[in-house]
Design an enzyme around this catalytic site. Structure first.
Site, short mmCIF file in Angstrom:
data_model
loop_
_atom_site.label_atom_id
_atom_site.label_comp_id
_atom_site.label_asym_id
_atom_site.label_seq_id
_atom_site.Cartn_x
_atom_site.Cartn_y
_atom_site.Cartn_z
N ALA A 1 -9.20 28.52 -47.54
CA ALA A 1 -9.22 27.54 -46.20
C ALA A 1 -7.73 27.95 -45.61
O ALA A 1 -6.76 28.25 -46.37
CB ALA A 1 -9.28 26.15 -46.93
N GLY B 1 -10.94 28.99 -50.98
CA GLY B 1 -12.23 28.72 -50.19
C GLY B 1 -12.55 30.32 -50.14
O GLY B 1 -14.33 30.06 -49.94
N GLU C 1 -14.90 30.38 -53.03
CA GLU C 1 -16.09 29.58 -52.81
C GLU C 1 -17.28 29.75 -51.88
O GLU C 1 -18.44 29.92 -52.30
CB GLU C 1 -15.51 28.06 -52.35
CG GLU C 1 -14.72 27.70 -53.59
CD GLU C 1 -13.81 26.33 -52.99
OE1 GLU C 1 -13.32 26.32 -52.05
OE2 GLU C 1 -13.86 25.42 -53.96
N GLU D 1 -5.78 26.94 -55.80
CA GLU D 1 -5.27 25.57 -54.98
C GLU D 1 -4.45 24.70 -55.69
O GLU D 1 -3.51 24.19 -55.21
CB GLU D 1 -6.59 24.65 -54.90
CG GLU D 1 -7.49 25.32 -53.89
CD GLU D 1 -8.67 26.19 -54.55
OE1 GLU D 1 -8.46 26.75 -55.41
OE2 GLU D 1 -9.61 26.45 -53.86
C1 HXC Z 1 -3.23 30.27 -43.85
C2 HXC Z 1 -2.56 32.36 -44.78
C3 HXC Z 1 -3.45 32.11 -45.85
C4 HXC Z 1 -4.18 30.82 -45.84
C5 HXC Z 1 -2.31 33.93 -46.10
N1 HXC Z 1 -2.07 33.47 -45.01
N2 HXC Z 1 -3.30 33.10 -46.64
N3 HXC Z 1 -2.48 31.48 -43.77
N4 HXC Z 1 -4.09 29.97 -44.70
N5 HXC Z 1 -4.99 30.45 -47.01
C6 HXC Z 1 -1.04 34.00 -44.16
C7 HXC Z 1 0.30 34.20 -44.44
O1 HXC Z 1 0.89 32.78 -44.33
C8 HXC Z 1 1.05 35.12 -43.62
O2 HXC Z 1 1.15 34.61 -42.38
C9 HXC Z 1 -0.19 36.28 -43.62
O3 HXC Z 1 -1.36 35.62 -43.94
C10 HXC Z 1 -0.03 37.30 -44.79
O4 HXC Z 1 -0.06 36.60 -45.96
P1 HXC Z 1 1.09 37.05 -46.92
O5 HXC Z 1 1.26 35.82 -47.86
O6 HXC Z 1 2.18 37.38 -46.49
O7 HXC Z 1 0.42 38.49 -47.56
P2 HXC Z 1 0.53 38.92 -49.13
O8 HXC Z 1 2.09 38.54 -49.58
O9 HXC Z 1 -0.22 40.04 -49.14
O10 HXC Z 1 -0.33 37.76 -49.90
C11 HXC Z 1 -1.72 37.81 -49.98
C12 HXC Z 1 -2.08 36.53 -50.71
C13 HXC Z 1 -1.22 35.29 -50.05
C14 HXC Z 1 -2.23 36.67 -52.11
C15 HXC Z 1 -3.68 36.44 -50.31
O11 HXC Z 1 -1.47 35.32 -48.81
C16 HXC Z 1 -1.85 33.96 -50.67
O12 HXC Z 1 -1.43 33.74 -51.78
N6 HXC Z 1 -2.47 33.22 -49.75
C17 HXC Z 1 -2.85 31.89 -50.02
C18 HXC Z 1 -3.93 31.89 -51.28
C19 HXC Z 1 -4.20 30.30 -51.18
O13 HXC Z 1 -3.58 29.47 -51.86
N7 HXC Z 1 -5.61 30.03 -51.07
C20 HXC Z 1 -6.18 28.69 -51.13
C21 HXC Z 1 -6.06 27.87 -49.98
S1 HXC Z 1 -6.46 26.37 -50.31
P3 HXC Z 1 2.52 35.04 -41.60
O14 HXC Z 1 2.37 34.25 -40.24
O15 HXC Z 1 3.77 34.67 -42.64
O16 HXC Z 1 2.35 36.54 -41.55
C22 HXC Z 1 -8.21 26.55 -50.17
C23 HXC Z 1 -8.84 24.99 -50.46
C24 HXC Z 1 -10.42 25.41 -50.56
O17 HXC Z 1 -8.74 27.45 -50.08
C25 HXC Z 1 -10.96 23.93 -50.14
C26 HXC Z 1 -12.20 24.07 -49.67
C27 HXC Z 1 -12.35 24.98 -48.53
#
Ligand code: HXC
Length: 258
Positions: free
Chosen positions: A65, A109, A112, A132
């Site tokens: 998400a 997400g 999911e 998460e």
């Molecule tokens: C918003 C995101 C994002 C996310 C990545 N980005 N994931 N933006 N929401 N979930 C954005 C970053 O902020 C960044 O923007 C750009 O994408 C590139 O990401 P990086 O982190 O710089 O890339 P990298 O170092 O290659 O790492 C990739 C990654 C990492 C491992 C996928 O981005 C990551 O860990 N993402 C978040 C994963 C996460 O926590 N997901 C769960 C979310 S909560 P900028 O602007 O800096 O370029 C969830 C709840 C679900 O899903 C509940 C029900 C739906």
């Protein structure tokens, strides 16, 4: 129809939905989910489409998400809006068979969403996780439930409590992924698989899908009864007559969805 955050195409009877927010790792913002719902509605209503592939392209499936969209929301915001509920489950309620084709990260997400599809094909780059907890939340779109049903308690607990990711080999061994496809061949193999499904009788495919899904909703005895009655109901179709007589006559069946 064209969309901002997804791309839809068709290959014969197969509808393909590609998540398309490359700058945000395909993060699943509300607009993207709305567009995904509309595209599924379109493919469900289009009689020429008989199966669907959901992919994120060849680099990433989805990093979850949209954290930037969620970070300032309070409890009352998410509770009153019933955040996540509207829209997200549309993938799970798609009646036509839908395959997730996963390259790269399927996190939070994203994992999911892949699990809402009927099965997951993944290439060697795929990584699955429920991270998460590392951002102070827990899975909210089925991660604790569908993942536990897919791979069992121990691995699900470890993933949800530590944020550890699974590589594709572990995901396939654990039953999350049905097959690992060589990188580069994923979409074509997913479409080929979807074409195979599309060549079957659609009502029979839907009955099969509903029966498998009962396994996750009910007791064994009730599930077996559901399956038996669904099996009986196939005998009310012409496609059952066609399928069985084609087998006996050693020819290919011509299903007519009736
Ligand atoms: C918003 C995101 C994002 C996310 C990545 N980005 N994931 N933006 N929401 N979930 C954005 C970053 O902020 C960044 O923007 C750009 O994408 C590139 O990401 P990086 O982190 O710089 O890339 P990298 O170092 O290659 O790492 C990739 C990654 C990492 C491992 C996928 O981005 C990551 O860990 N993402 C978040 C994963 C996460 O926590 N997901 C769960 C979310 S909560 P900028 O602007 O800096 O370029 C969830 C709840 C679900 O899903 C509940 C029900 C739906």
């Amino acid at each position: 129809m064209s969309y901002e955050h997804i791309v839809t195409t068709t290959r014969g009877p197969v509808g393909i939905i590609t998540l398309n927010r490359p700058d945000a790792m395909n993060a699943l913002c509300a607009d993207l989910i709305d567009q995904l719902c509309i595209s599924i509605d379109e493919f469900e209503n289009d009689q020429s489409i008989r199966s669907v592939v959901l992919t994120g392209g060849n680099k990433i499936f989805a990093a979850g998400a949209d954290v930037k969209e969620m970070q300032d929301k309070g409890f009352i915001d998410v509770y009153l809006a019933d955040f996540i509920t509207k829209g997200w489950e549309r993938v799970a309620s798609c009646r036509k068979p839908i395959i997730a084709a996963v390259s790269g990260y399927a996190l939070g997400g994203g994992c999911e969403l892949a699990m809402m599809c009927d099965f997951i094909l993944a290439d060697e780059s795929a990584k699955f996780g429920q991270p998460e907890i590392t951002i102070g939340a827990i899975p909210g779109a089925g991660g604790t439930q569908r993942l536990a049903r897919a791979i069992g308690k121990s691995k699900t607990m470890e993933m949800c409590l530590t944020g550890r990711m699974m590589d594709v080999q572990e995901a396939e061994r654990s039953g999350l992924v049905s097959r690992i496809i060589p990188s580069g061949d994923l979409l074509s193999e997913a479409v080929k698989t979807a074409e195979t499904i599309a060549s079957m009788s659609l009502p029979i495919a839907i009955l099969a899908k509903e029966s498998v899904n009962r396994a996750f909703e009910t007791s064994l005895a009730e599930g077996l009864l559901f399956e038996r009655r669904a099996f009986h109901s196939t005998f009310a179709t012409r496609d059952q007559k066609e399928g069985m007589s084609a087998f006996v006559a050693k020819r290919k069946p011509k299903f007519k969805d009736c």
